[in-house]
Design a protein around this motif. Structure first.
Motif, short mmCIF file in Angstrom:
data_model
loop_
_atom_site.label_atom_id
_atom_site.label_comp_id
_atom_site.label_asym_id
_atom_site.label_seq_id
_atom_site.Cartn_x
_atom_site.Cartn_y
_atom_site.Cartn_z
N LYS A 311 0.83 -1.20 0.00
CA LYS A 311 0.00 0.00 0.00
C LYS A 311 0.87 1.26 0.00
O LYS A 311 0.51 2.27 -0.60
CB LYS A 311 -0.96 0.00 1.20
N ALA A 312 2.02 1.18 0.67
CA ALA A 312 2.91 2.33 0.70
C ALA A 312 3.50 2.64 -0.67
O ALA A 312 3.92 3.77 -0.93
CB ALA A 312 4.04 2.10 1.71
N LEU A 313 3.54 1.64 -1.56
CA LEU A 313 4.06 1.85 -2.90
C LEU A 313 3.00 2.38 -3.85
O LEU A 313 3.27 2.60 -5.03
CB LEU A 313 4.65 0.54 -3.45
N GLU A 314 1.78 2.55 -3.37
CA GLU A 314 0.70 3.06 -4.22
C GLU A 314 0.74 4.59 -4.27
O GLU A 314 -0.17 5.27 -3.80
CB GLU A 314 -0.65 2.55 -3.72
N ILE A 315 1.81 5.10 -4.82
CA ILE A 315 1.96 6.54 -4.99
C ILE A 315 2.29 6.80 -6.45
O ILE A 315 2.41 5.86 -7.25
CB ILE A 315 3.07 7.10 -4.07
N GLN A 316 2.43 8.06 -6.82
CA GLN A 316 2.68 8.40 -8.21
C GLN A 316 4.10 8.02 -8.61
O GLN A 316 5.02 8.02 -7.81
CB GLN A 316 2.47 9.90 -8.43
N GLY A 317 4.26 7.72 -9.91
CA GLY A 317 5.58 7.39 -10.43
C GLY A 317 5.64 5.98 -10.98
O GLY A 317 4.80 5.12 -10.66
N GLU A 318 6.62 5.71 -11.81
CA GLU A 318 6.83 4.37 -12.33
C GLU A 318 7.15 3.41 -11.19
O GLU A 318 7.83 3.78 -10.22
CB GLU A 318 7.97 4.37 -13.35
N LEU A 319 6.70 2.17 -11.33
CA LEU A 319 6.91 1.19 -10.26
C LEU A 319 8.39 1.01 -9.95
O LEU A 319 8.79 0.96 -8.79
CB LEU A 319 6.28 -0.16 -10.64
N ASN A 320 9.23 0.92 -10.99
CA ASN A 320 10.67 0.75 -10.76
C ASN A 320 11.25 1.92 -9.98
O ASN A 320 12.09 1.75 -9.09
CB ASN A 320 11.40 0.60 -12.10
N ASP A 321 10.80 3.14 -10.31
CA ASP A 321 11.27 4.32 -9.59
C ASP A 321 10.86 4.25 -8.13
O ASP A 321 11.65 4.60 -7.22
CB ASP A 321 10.68 5.59 -10.21
N ARG A 322 9.64 3.81 -7.87
CA ARG A 322 9.14 3.74 -6.49
C ARG A 322 9.90 2.70 -5.68
O ARG A 322 10.23 2.92 -4.51
CB ARG A 322 7.64 3.42 -6.50
N ILE A 323 10.19 1.56 -6.30
CA ILE A 323 10.92 0.51 -5.59
C ILE A 323 12.35 0.96 -5.27
O ILE A 323 12.84 0.76 -4.15
CB ILE A 323 10.94 -0.79 -6.43
N VAL A 324 13.02 1.59 -6.23
CA VAL A 324 14.39 2.05 -6.01
C VAL A 324 14.43 3.15 -4.95
O VAL A 324 15.30 3.15 -4.06
CB VAL A 324 15.00 2.56 -7.33
N ALA A 325 13.48 4.08 -5.01
CA ALA A 325 13.43 5.16 -4.01
C ALA A 325 13.22 4.59 -2.62
O ALA A 325 13.87 5.01 -1.65
CB ALA A 325 12.31 6.14 -4.36
N ARG A 326 12.32 3.61 -2.50
CA ARG A 326 12.07 3.03 -1.19
C ARG A 326 13.28 2.27 -0.68
O ARG A 326 13.62 2.32 0.51
CB ARG A 326 10.85 2.10 -1.24
N GLU A 327 13.97 1.55 -1.56
CA GLU A 327 15.13 0.78 -1.12
C GLU A 327 16.25 1.70 -0.65
O GLU A 327 16.94 1.39 0.32
CB GLU A 327 15.63 -0.12 -2.25
#
Length: 391
Positions: A311-327
């Motif tokens: 649910k925390a990854l349900e924000i704007q942006g490409e999925l790959n960008d969101r995963i990398v930013a979170r990591e």
């Protein structure tokens, strides 16, 4: 159990990931037992850096090499397998093996889960994933314990066993699995700047920021309470069985409407386990009770955290960008907490370190519940399709 086609393809991968992931506990015991607590902090810091670096590198280089989630999965098992089979034991080599394993396999898993699993399916999927993880973990821990008992506590055979399992997984897994291609990163910096992303940081810190600290404190507790690595293995096996029984008895009870209750119960149990871990500094037998409680509660907390993470990854942006930013955020938060406690540990005795670290972990779990239940209370199911899935 009603398991979808996508889940059926993912579950063998999750079982292997959990099975090989039990190596971390044995490495912690070996490192602290043969060297000292500073070596354990070094291992944790290096391992966390390898986790983040391998995941981010996969998303940066992967698209240029036309890699997919299936390739990451296979490479994520193969490289650690080779390192473990070579058999050269050092803090750096063990940190590289375990860190690359976690980084690349989670890179593949995040991509697959966010692409294939809808919000309404997440609770059932989390329960199934938790159950298969417990089974894989129990089998691997039991096998490692038997190897230790038969080889007179030879850690080399344990490394070879886990290395062989990694190589086997790299060749076996991926059949019948949907293949999610890696796309070029567009703007992960923009994700980091999003207000929605920064709002996630307290949750990320409490949920994952103490990963290195938990590994170090757990290793200290195990070495203080248990006489040998095989003793650690037997305790971990029995504790894992307790967790598996708990999961089985509640296998049909999770749902969108009771997420907060499951999170609260599991957080309470894990906080009690950490409190007992701290008390084991004076009463070593409490380490076993702590391990049992935590093993029962961990799969349930892990299932709740899996839903929260998605649910925390349900924000704007490409999925790959969101995963990398979170990591990247995870790595910064983990290193901050580990580094701060590492500095503090120089002024503490092992008993004080164990008690203080356990108290911090228990408090963090309590805060995680307070934030997590707010997320669940505010969340509404918007669609049956995966949010911001890869297109």
């Amino acid at each position: 159990m009603n398991i979808s086609r996508h889940e059926r393809a993912l579950l063998p991968f999750i079982a292997f990931q959990a099975a090989v992931g039990t190596l971390g506990g044995f490495i912690g015991y070996f490192v602290v037992g043969s060297q000292d607590i500073n070596a354990m902090f070094q291992f944790a810091a290096l391992m966390l850096t390898f986790v983040a670096a391998s995941l981010i590198l996969a998303y940066v280089v992967g698209p240029r090499l036309c890699l997919s989630s299936k390739h990451l999965l296979k490479i994520g098992f193969f490289i650690p397998g080779v390192i473990l089979l070579i058999g050269y034991e050092s803090v750096l080599s063990m940190a590289a093996a375990f860190g690359i394993l976690q980084g690349l396999t989670w890179a593949a898993r995040h991509l697959l889960e966010m692409s294939l699993i809808s919000d309404r399916e997440r609770d059932g999927y989390a329960s199934h994933a938790g159950a298969i993880s417990v089974i894989g973990g129990i089998l691997a821990t039991l096998a490692a314990t038997v190897v230790l008992a038969l080889s007179k506590e030879s850690r080399q055979y344990v490394y070879w066993m886990y290395g062989s399992a990694c190589i086997l997984a790299s060749f076996m897994l991926g059949r019948g699995m949907c293949c999610s291609p890696l796309k070029h990163l567009k703007n992960p910096i923009a994700v980091l700047k999003q207000r929605e992303f920064t709002a996630c940081l307290p949750l990320f810190f409490l949920q994952s920021g103490f990963m290195g600290l938990a590994l170090a404190v757990g290793a200290v507790g195990a070495n203080k309470a248990l006489a040998s690595a095989s003793s650690f293995g037997w305790v971990a096996t029995v504790a894992g069985l307790a967790g598996g029984i708990g999961l089985y008895l509640t296998r049909n009870s999770r749902g969108v409407d009771n997420r907060s209750r499951w999170l609260g119960g599991s957080c309470l149990a894990v906080a009690v386990a950490f409190a007992m871990l701290g008390a084991s500094a004076w009463v070593p037998a409490l380490f076993i009770i702590s391990s049992m409680i935590k093993a029962v509660a961990d799969p349930f907390l892990g299932a709740s955290e899996l839903v929260l993470n998605q649910k925390a990854l349900e924000i704007q942006g490409e999925l790959n960008d969101r995963i990398v930013a979170r990591e990247f955020a995870f790595w910064a938060l983990r290193m901050t907490s580990l580094g701060s406690f590492w500095i503090l540990s120089s002024a503490l005795t092992p008993v004080q370190l164990l008690a203080t670290g356990s108290a911090i972990l228990a408090f963090a779990v309590a805060l995680e519940f307070l934030i997590g239940q707010g997320w669940f209370a505010d969340a509404a199911v918007k669609t049956e399709e995966p949010a911001y899935a890869i297109r």
